[in-house]
Design an enzyme around this catalytic site. Sequence first.
Site, PDB file in Angstrom:
ATOM      1  N   THR A 187       0.820  -1.218   0.000  1.00  0.00           N
ATOM      2  CA  THR A 187       0.000   0.000   0.000  1.00  0.00           C
ATOM      3  C   THR A 187       0.853   1.268   0.000  1.00  0.00           C
ATOM      4  O   THR A 187       1.858   1.349   0.692  1.00  0.00           O
ATOM      5  CB  THR A 187      -0.911   0.009   1.251  1.00  0.00           C
ATOM      6  OG1 THR A 187      -1.630  -1.218   1.283  1.00  0.00           O
ATOM      7  CG2 THR A 187      -1.881   1.181   1.235  1.00  0.00           C
ATOM      8  N   PRO A 216       0.694   5.814  -0.006  1.00  0.00           N
ATOM      9  CA  PRO A 216      -0.184   6.900   0.428  1.00  0.00           C
ATOM     10  C   PRO A 216      -1.251   7.219  -0.624  1.00  0.00           C
ATOM     11  O   PRO A 216      -2.379   7.564  -0.290  1.00  0.00           O
ATOM     12  CB  PRO A 216       0.775   8.079   0.616  1.00  0.00           C
ATOM     13  CG  PRO A 216       2.100   7.443   0.902  1.00  0.00           C
ATOM     14  CD  PRO A 216       2.125   6.169   0.115  1.00  0.00           C
ATOM     15  N   ASN A 227     -13.626  -5.001   1.994  1.00  0.00           N
ATOM     16  CA  ASN A 227     -14.828  -5.785   1.684  1.00  0.00           C
ATOM     17  C   ASN A 227     -15.342  -5.469   0.273  1.00  0.00           C
ATOM     18  O   ASN A 227     -15.813  -6.354  -0.437  1.00  0.00           O
ATOM     19  CB  ASN A 227     -15.924  -5.497   2.720  1.00  0.00           C
ATOM     20  CG  ASN A 227     -15.740  -6.357   3.963  1.00  0.00           C
ATOM     21  OD1 ASN A 227     -14.667  -6.929   4.165  1.00  0.00           O
ATOM     22  ND2 ASN A 227     -16.769  -6.442   4.784  1.00  0.00           N
ATOM     23  N   GLU A 228     -15.198  -4.193  -0.124  1.00  0.00           N
ATOM     24  CA  GLU A 228     -15.682  -3.822  -1.460  1.00  0.00           C
ATOM     25  C   GLU A 228     -14.844  -4.513  -2.540  1.00  0.00           C
ATOM     26  O   GLU A 228     -15.379  -5.003  -3.540  1.00  0.00           O
ATOM     27  CB  GLU A 228     -15.630  -2.290  -1.652  1.00  0.00           C
ATOM     28  CG  GLU A 228     -16.588  -1.505  -0.762  1.00  0.00           C
ATOM     29  CD  GLU A 228     -16.165  -1.481   0.710  1.00  0.00           C
ATOM     30  OE1 GLU A 228     -14.943  -1.508   0.974  1.00  0.00           O
ATOM     31  OE2 GLU A 228     -17.047  -1.443   1.582  1.00  0.00           O
ATOM     32  N   GLU A 260      -3.271 -15.117   2.572  1.00  0.00           N
ATOM     33  CA  GLU A 260      -3.342 -14.007   3.536  1.00  0.00           C
ATOM     34  C   GLU A 260      -4.810 -13.747   3.919  1.00  0.00           C
ATOM     35  O   GLU A 260      -5.138 -13.527   5.077  1.00  0.00           O
ATOM     36  CB  GLU A 260      -2.709 -12.750   2.925  1.00  0.00           C
ATOM     37  CG  GLU A 260      -2.733 -11.577   3.887  1.00  0.00           C
ATOM     38  CD  GLU A 260      -2.041 -10.327   3.339  1.00  0.00           C
ATOM     39  OE1 GLU A 260      -1.462 -10.383   2.255  1.00  0.00           O
ATOM     40  OE2 GLU A 260      -2.099  -9.288   4.037  1.00  0.00           O
ATOM     41  N   ARG A 261      -5.680 -13.798   2.921  1.00  0.00           N
ATOM     42  CA  ARG A 261      -7.106 -13.526   3.190  1.00  0.00           C
ATOM     43  C   ARG A 261      -7.742 -14.651   4.003  1.00  0.00           C
ATOM     44  O   ARG A 261      -8.581 -14.396   4.869  1.00  0.00           O
ATOM     45  CB  ARG A 261      -7.841 -13.295   1.862  1.00  0.00           C
ATOM     46  CG  ARG A 261      -7.402 -11.968   1.279  1.00  0.00           C
ATOM     47  CD  ARG A 261      -7.906 -11.666  -0.094  1.00  0.00           C
ATOM     48  NE  ARG A 261      -7.382 -10.359  -0.480  1.00  0.00           N
ATOM     49  CZ  ARG A 261      -7.191  -9.951  -1.723  1.00  0.00           C
ATOM     50  NH1 ARG A 261      -7.505 -10.737  -2.730  1.00  0.00           N
ATOM     51  NH2 ARG A 261      -6.710  -8.742  -1.960  1.00  0.00           N
TER      52      ARG A 261
HETATM   53  C1  LIG Z   1      -3.849  -1.225  10.504  1.00  0.00           C
HETATM   54  C2  LIG Z   1      -3.524  -1.445   9.059  1.00  0.00           C
HETATM   55  C3  LIG Z   1      -2.516  -2.319   8.705  1.00  0.00           C
HETATM   56  C4  LIG Z   1      -2.174  -2.517   7.364  1.00  0.00           C
HETATM   57  N1  LIG Z   1      -1.105  -3.323   7.044  1.00  0.00           N
HETATM   58  C5  LIG Z   1      -0.646  -3.338   5.764  1.00  0.00           C
HETATM   59  C6  LIG Z   1       0.572  -4.000   5.418  1.00  0.00           C
HETATM   60  O1  LIG Z   1       1.210  -4.632   6.274  1.00  0.00           O
HETATM   61  N2  LIG Z   1       1.003  -3.928   4.135  1.00  0.00           N
HETATM   62  C7  LIG Z   1       0.315  -3.253   3.163  1.00  0.00           C
HETATM   63  O2  LIG Z   1       0.780  -3.216   2.035  1.00  0.00           O
HETATM   64  N3  LIG Z   1      -0.850  -2.619   3.457  1.00  0.00           N
HETATM   65  C8  LIG Z   1      -1.323  -2.633   4.726  1.00  0.00           C
HETATM   66  N4  LIG Z   1      -2.493  -1.978   5.034  1.00  0.00           N
HETATM   67  C9  LIG Z   1      -3.181  -1.251   3.980  1.00  0.00           C
HETATM   68  C10 LIG Z   1      -4.515  -1.842   3.567  1.00  0.00           C
HETATM   69  O3  LIG Z   1      -4.333  -3.049   2.880  1.00  0.00           O
HETATM   70  C11 LIG Z   1      -5.226  -0.762   2.720  1.00  0.00           C
HETATM   71  O4  LIG Z   1      -5.618   0.264   3.624  1.00  0.00           O
HETATM   72  C12 LIG Z   1      -6.401  -1.281   1.947  1.00  0.00           C
HETATM   73  O5  LIG Z   1      -5.985  -2.142   0.924  1.00  0.00           O
HETATM   74  C13 LIG Z   1      -7.233  -0.146   1.325  1.00  0.00           C
HETATM   75  O6  LIG Z   1      -6.424   0.756   0.611  1.00  0.00           O
HETATM   76  P1  LIG Z   1      -6.546   2.323   0.909  1.00  0.00           P
HETATM   77  O7  LIG Z   1      -6.438   2.531   2.376  1.00  0.00           O
HETATM   78  O8  LIG Z   1      -5.564   3.031   0.051  1.00  0.00           O
HETATM   79  O9  LIG Z   1      -8.002   2.711   0.492  1.00  0.00           O
HETATM   80  P2  LIG Z   1      -8.476   3.147  -0.978  1.00  0.00           P
HETATM   81  O10 LIG Z   1      -7.915   2.208  -1.977  1.00  0.00           O
HETATM   82  O11 LIG Z   1      -8.237   4.592  -1.132  1.00  0.00           O
HETATM   83  O12 LIG Z   1     -10.040   2.881  -0.862  1.00  0.00           O
HETATM   84  C14 LIG Z   1     -10.907   3.771  -0.159  1.00  0.00           C
HETATM   85  C15 LIG Z   1     -12.315   3.206  -0.176  1.00  0.00           C
HETATM   86  O13 LIG Z   1     -12.745   3.040  -1.527  1.00  0.00           O
HETATM   87  C16 LIG Z   1     -13.171   1.711  -1.725  1.00  0.00           C
HETATM   88  N5  LIG Z   1     -12.874   1.287  -3.088  1.00  0.00           N
HETATM   89  C17 LIG Z   1     -11.689   1.323  -3.750  1.00  0.00           C
HETATM   90  N6  LIG Z   1     -11.807   0.794  -4.950  1.00  0.00           N
HETATM   91  C18 LIG Z   1     -13.103   0.386  -5.080  1.00  0.00           C
HETATM   92  C19 LIG Z   1     -13.863  -0.248  -6.098  1.00  0.00           C
HETATM   93  N7  LIG Z   1     -13.303  -0.626  -7.254  1.00  0.00           N
HETATM   94  N8  LIG Z   1     -15.169  -0.494  -5.883  1.00  0.00           N
HETATM   95  C20 LIG Z   1     -15.751  -0.140  -4.701  1.00  0.00           C
HETATM   96  N9  LIG Z   1     -15.087   0.457  -3.700  1.00  0.00           N
HETATM   97  C21 LIG Z   1     -13.777   0.715  -3.886  1.00  0.00           C
HETATM   98  C22 LIG Z   1     -12.393   0.880  -0.714  1.00  0.00           C
HETATM   99  O14 LIG Z   1     -13.036  -0.351  -0.462  1.00  0.00           O
HETATM  100  C23 LIG Z   1     -12.400   1.807   0.474  1.00  0.00           C
HETATM  101  O15 LIG Z   1     -13.614   1.667   1.149  1.00  0.00           O
HETATM  102  C24 LIG Z   1      -2.892  -1.831   6.359  1.00  0.00           C
HETATM  103  C25 LIG Z   1      -3.951  -0.972   6.711  1.00  0.00           C
HETATM  104  C26 LIG Z   1      -4.255  -0.772   8.039  1.00  0.00           C
HETATM  105  C27 LIG Z   1      -5.357   0.192   8.374  1.00  0.00           C
END
Ligand SMILES: Cc1cc2nc3c(=O)[nH]c(=O)nc-3n(C[C@H](O)[C@H](O)[C@H](O)COP(=O)(O)OP(=O)(O)OC[C@H]3O[C@@H](n4cnc5c(N)ncnc54)[C@H](O)[C@@H]3O)c2cc1C
Length: 381
Positions: free
Chosen positions: A128, A130, A368-369, A244-245
Amino acid sequence: MKRDIYNEDHEAFRDSVRKFLERSVIPNAESYVEKKCFPRELWFAAGEQGLLGLGIPEAYGGSEAEDFRFAAVLGEETSKVSGALNSCWGIHSDTVVPYFVELGTEEQKKRWLPRIASGEILCAIGMTEPGGGSDLAALKTTAVRDGDEWVINGSKTFITNGYSADLILLAVRTSPEKKARGITLFAVEATKEGFSRGRKLDKVGQDESDTAELFFENVRVTDAEIIGELDQGFIHMMQYLPQERLGSAIANVAHAKQILLETVEYTKERKAFGQPIGTFQHNKFLLAELVTQIEAAEAYVDKLVAAHVRGELTAVDAAKGKWWSAQTQSEVLDHCVQLHGGYGFMNEYRVARAWRDARVTKIWAGSNEIMKELIGRSLGL
Ligand SMILES: Cc1cc2nc3c(=O)[nH]c(=O)nc-3n(C[C@H](O)[C@H](O)[C@H](O)COP(=O)(O)OP(=O)(O)OC[C@H]3O[C@@H](n4cnc5c(N)ncnc54)[C@H](O)[C@@H]3O)c2cc1C
């Protein structure tokens, strides 16, 4: 409901894990919260007990468990004690290790696996950024070829174990024009010049896990640090994300089930209007529904575990298990908080922490989405 996927060996292992947690984790639980991390001594102790190397062959210092059910048992037991402990150990052992074991070269396995199994090397995975996590194929951190080396620039965020990791499995763009087929995985040691980390992120839950932002400024690596094949990183991630999932799903159910059982006990003791609150018909029926919901989720996840052991777990079924278990966990824990009344909102009560810890499971490892997107696509939509 009687479960049928675990045999005597798994249950004996469960017993030993419980004893380890009672001895080494539970007495120190508060200090982990204060420090926002699990100390290295705990990792070493877990390594000594063979808990960090279940998926690592004995030849590389691991405990080489015969099937994934041992990891599932470990995931269940750690989740009952602390949601965050499971995520930290899970990322290290169940998420990162398979990439090294199955895709790593002999040199890479010898270089890192024994110290991963012992807890000397702590692992994180950096996907992930920013700018976004759901759209993995759009990641922007780059590795550009310079002579015999690669130069990495970019940043990752929300990285579990990020603040203390010694080795980061990092997804970077190596071929900008190829989108998903231009991503490569590198194992980046935290001692590399140009690597730095932000502060421990201040989270709503999972207080004990150290989650951080990671920065890469002209970090130099070589081909010897590529895990798997050049430009095949996205394919590799798709290959290992189902495990992982599944790990998330196992933890979600075990975590919610444990708190639900504790809540049932609470409702037998807590009285209102002269009777235990659990005996009001509304609450009795609610608890009956929640227990059924959890057992149905557990049965589904057990089926996924059995499929994984046979090598038949599909990405779509793993997605179903992950979103459904996260949703169930969330609903069950919300009711558990309600049944505790005001105490349910107090951090000193396990139910309050569990409710906070669980909120992230609908977001991480594919929200979940995104899980529903995968399932929807499998329906031809
Ligand atoms: C405590 C914590 C630990 C984590 N650990 C790790 C780690 O170890 N390594 C790592 O790489 N990542 C890690 N993550 C990151 C995590 O996997 C991401 O936060 C997650 O994949 C969502 O990405 P984003 O936060 O950029 O949200 P975004 O991608 O910006 O999404 C924002 C919202 O839009 C929705 N959305 C996006 N695309 C779609 C679509 N096509 N259709 C419908 N809805 C959509 C999402 O579901 C979400 O609700 C961690 C996150 C947290 C909070």
